[in-house]
Design an enzyme around this catalytic site. Structure first.
Site, PDB file in Angstrom:
ATOM      1  N   GLN A  67     -49.617 114.390   6.211  1.00 11.69           N
ATOM      2  CA  GLN A  67     -50.254 113.306   6.966  1.00 11.69           C
ATOM      3  C   GLN A  67     -51.786 113.329   7.036  1.00 11.69           C
ATOM      4  OE1 GLN A  67     -50.323 111.324  11.435  1.00 11.69           O
ATOM      5  NE2 GLN A  67     -48.753 112.811  11.013  1.00 11.69           N
ATOM      6  N   ASP A 123     -48.250 118.495 -13.391  1.00 13.50           N
ATOM      7  CA  ASP A 123     -48.028 119.878 -12.973  1.00 13.50           C
ATOM      8  C   ASP A 123     -49.381 120.578 -13.118  1.00 13.50           C
ATOM      9  OD1 ASP A 123     -47.511 122.528 -12.660  1.00 13.50           O
ATOM     10  OD2 ASP A 123     -45.781 122.603 -14.010  1.00 13.50           O
ATOM     11  N   LYS A 125     -50.277 123.425 -12.661  1.00 12.16           N
ATOM     12  CA  LYS A 125     -50.319 124.818 -13.131  1.00 12.16           C
ATOM     13  C   LYS A 125     -49.967 124.918 -14.620  1.00 12.16           C
ATOM     14  CE  LYS A 125     -49.557 126.658  -8.560  1.00 12.16           C
ATOM     15  NZ  LYS A 125     -48.536 126.821  -7.527  1.00 12.16           N
ATOM     16  N   PHE A 147     -54.260 121.257   1.028  1.00 12.46           N
ATOM     17  CA  PHE A 147     -53.305 122.333   0.773  1.00 12.46           C
ATOM     18  C   PHE A 147     -53.532 123.457   1.762  1.00 12.46           C
ATOM     19  CE2 PHE A 147     -53.555 120.756  -3.758  1.00 12.46           C
ATOM     20  CZ  PHE A 147     -52.276 120.226  -3.756  1.00 12.46           C
ATOM     21  N   VAL A 187     -51.234 125.049   9.150  1.00 15.30           N
ATOM     22  CA  VAL A 187     -51.260 124.343  10.437  1.00 15.30           C
ATOM     23  C   VAL A 187     -50.623 122.963  10.321  1.00 15.30           C
ATOM     24  CG1 VAL A 187     -52.825 123.265  12.115  1.00 15.30           C
ATOM     25  CG2 VAL A 187     -53.253 125.590  11.358  1.00 15.30           C
ATOM     26  N   GLU A 189     -49.619 119.348  12.860  1.00 14.26           N
ATOM     27  CA  GLU A 189     -50.119 118.561  13.992  1.00 14.26           C
ATOM     28  C   GLU A 189     -50.136 119.294  15.347  1.00 14.26           C
ATOM     29  OE1 GLU A 189     -51.238 115.187  14.355  1.00 14.26           O
ATOM     30  OE2 GLU A 189     -51.517 115.820  16.414  1.00 14.26           O
ATOM     31  N   ASP A 218     -53.538 115.470  12.922  1.00 15.25           N
ATOM     32  CA  ASP A 218     -53.424 115.035  11.527  1.00 15.25           C
ATOM     33  C   ASP A 218     -54.293 113.805  11.249  1.00 15.25           C
ATOM     34  OD1 ASP A 218     -51.738 116.969  10.602  1.00 15.25           O
ATOM     35  OD2 ASP A 218     -49.917 115.871  11.020  1.00 15.25           O
ATOM     36  N   GLY A 297     -62.685 109.629  33.265  1.00 12.99           N
ATOM     37  CA  GLY A 297     -64.069 109.299  33.601  1.00 12.99           C
ATOM     38  C   GLY A 297     -64.289 109.278  35.101  1.00 12.99           C
ATOM     39  N   GLY A 298     -65.337 108.620  35.514  1.00 16.79           N
ATOM     40  CA  GLY A 298     -65.703 108.609  36.927  1.00 16.79           C
ATOM     41  C   GLY A 298     -64.969 107.537  37.735  1.00 16.79           C
TER      42      GLY A 298
END
Ligand code: COA
Length: 476
Positions: A67, A123, A125, A147, A187, A189, A218, A297-298
């Site tokens: 994502q 591919d 690789k 990645f 990692v 979300e 994400d 907020g205030g």
């Protein structure tokens, strides 16, 4: 008396001055001929929206998946960039097959994050795949990837290598963490929401930390990365060279939680008086607490029940007791004496009683639907927000009209709804095109972008670099 030498110098300087004036006049005429605006860039004479898009001419090599990265490249594609999504042969972006609702079709998870892109399978690789990638690096402006740390390097695509192949290329990455103890971690979300300070400050004081539905880790980081990329592209117009752009998810979430870091420091000066905890006489600890539905907020706010709340989980409204409209609030809820009563008349006097005040306002909001409350309050400038369900948002005609919610047709799944480009530019019209099928544009890209001959294309294809290994080969 001027000497002969001085006279000669004066004449030379006059001649030089005349030359400067002449050159300026010539430039002016040339600019006029070229349609330039007296040395300023040309002003398009085409109607707004018909002179390309903001990022026309920018080509992105999109190595993103899931994502965060796809959010970024989708945004750039909507703004006009040519986004070439590189996917692993046979598999593609893993989200194509996640949360599937229509058997055999790309999932909504994928389709809603990959509009306006082209897909090529490589591919990375495979030696021939690497060759194709090298060619793409030469003709693209930006490489975007998200990645796990080190994966791009393991493909042989280090910054040093890319920079050597194409010194103008910008290499943009989303990672979970920036440099430091966690930089090698994968990692997702919710990990980012927790590590970026969102979860500890979300939810109710008496409950556990909560993650939010908004994908701030994400999609939020994807947005940060997009801004970094556009900035790097702009700087490149001056320097001629690319640079690395990093948006770490922890940093992105923290940026969106900056008001909480503000409050962390305010704690030193005393209790946070706008938190309802203050009115309830509950002492503050040494870190920012969860604030439930308190407004950040205030101007105090809270979520209040409306008519039908017993059966409709979204029959609620966010109500803000903004100080300038306190008198209007008092009149509406039938407490006109609160306008002048010293116990209620000022924001400071109200702070310790907010819970009771909101309970009184709720007695009033419960007599009407959230839309009725909205209508009555807006007439007198009281800021309120109905809690809209996703069903209501999907059906909202005004969002369809602006293109914020769009219906898209897809060859294998049919029509579906998506969020369109939320950023509107008046001279860069957005169109939402469906996401690509896996490898749909492989041939087109090899031929039109890389200008490879049919012989070369056949050779690369035969090498297996663009297709999934056959089952027997896999087993072997
Ligand atoms: N050809 C060949 N191999 C490919 C390929 C291609 N076209 N595309 C990807 N791969 C390989 C990668 O080289 C990598 O292989 P390696 O680890 O053996 O070197 C492998 O596919 C998987 O990459 P990885 O990123 O580790 O995927 P994952 O599914 O294990 O992890 C994440 C997913 C999201 C956790 C991880 O990518 C990540 O932490 N990303 C950074 C933070 C982030 O963006 N998170 C949010 C995601 S929404």
């Amino acid at each position: 008396m001027a000497t002969k030498k001085q006279k000669k110098a004066k004449a030379a300087s006059k001649k030089a001055a005349r030359k400067v004036v002449k050159l300026a006049a010539a430039r002016k005429t040339k600019n006029k001929i070229n349609g330039k605006n007296n040395g300023l860039p040309r002003v398009s004479s085409k109607p707004y929206g018909q002179d390309g898009k903001a990022l026309t001419g920018v080509r992105i090599l999109d190595f993103t998946h899931v994502q965060s990265g796809p959010t970024c490249t989708q945004l750039l594609a909507w703004l006009g960039a040519d986004v070439i999504k590189v996917e692993r042969p046979g598999i593609g972006d893993i989200t194509r097959g996640q949360l599937v609702d229509v058997k055999g079709a790309d999932s909504l998870y994928f389709t809603m994050l990959n509009h306006n892109k082209r897909s090529i399978t490589i591919d990375s690789k495979h030696p021939q795949g690497k060759r194709v990638l090298d060619e793409l690096i030469k003709v693209c402006d930006v490489l975007v990837e998200n990645f796990a740390p080190g994966a791009l390097d393991r493909m042989g695509l280090t910054w040093e290598y890319i920079h050597k192949v194409n010194p103008r290329m910008i290499v943009a990455s989303v990672k979970g963490f920036g440099p430091g103890p966690y930089e090698d971690c994968k990692v997702y979300e919710n990990v980012a929401q927790c590590a970026g300070g969102s979860a500890s400050t979300t939810g109710f004081r008496e409950g556990p930390p909560l993650v939010t539905g908004a994908q701030i880790g994400d999609s939020g980081t994807g947005l940060h990365l997009a801004l970094g990329i556009v900035s790097a592209l702009y700087q490149r117009t001056r320097t001629g060279r690319g640079q690395k752009v990093l948006a770490a998810m922890q940093d992105g979430v923290l940026n969106l939680c900056r008001v909480k870091l503000r409050d962390q420091q305010r704690l030193k000066a005393g209790p946070l008086t706008e938190y309802s905890q203050y009115g309830e006489n509950i002492p503050f600890a040494d870190s920012v607490p969860r604030a439930g539905n308190d407004s950040g907020g205030g101007q105090p706010g809270w979520i209040l029940k409306c008519k039908g709340w017993e059966t409709d989980p979204d029959a609620y409204i966010y109500f803000i007791t903004q100080a300038p409209v306190w008198a209007e609030i008092c009149d509406l809820i039938g407490e006109p004496s609160w306008k002048t009563d010293a116990e209620y008349a000022t924001p400071r006097a109200r702070l310790p009683k907010l819970k009771a005040i909101f309970a009184r306002i709720e007695q009033w909001t419960m007599t009407m639907s959230k839309f009725e409350v909205m209508e009555i309050c807006n007439k007198v400038d009281i800021p309120v927000g109905p809690i809209l369900s996703m069903k209501e948002i999907a059906e909202e005609p005004s969002l369809r009209k602006t293109g914020t919610v769009v219906e898209v047709d897809h060859p294998t799944r049919g029509k579906y709804l998506s969020v369109g480009n939320p950023i509107k530019l008046s001279d860069s019209i957005s169109e939402v095109r469906r996401s690509p099928l896996l490898g749909e544009h492989t041939d087109e890209i090899l031929k039109d972008v890389l200008k490879l001959s049919s012989k070369d294309i056949t050779e690369i294809k035969n090498s297996g670099a663009l297709s999934a290994p056959k089952k027997e080969e896999k087993a072997a």
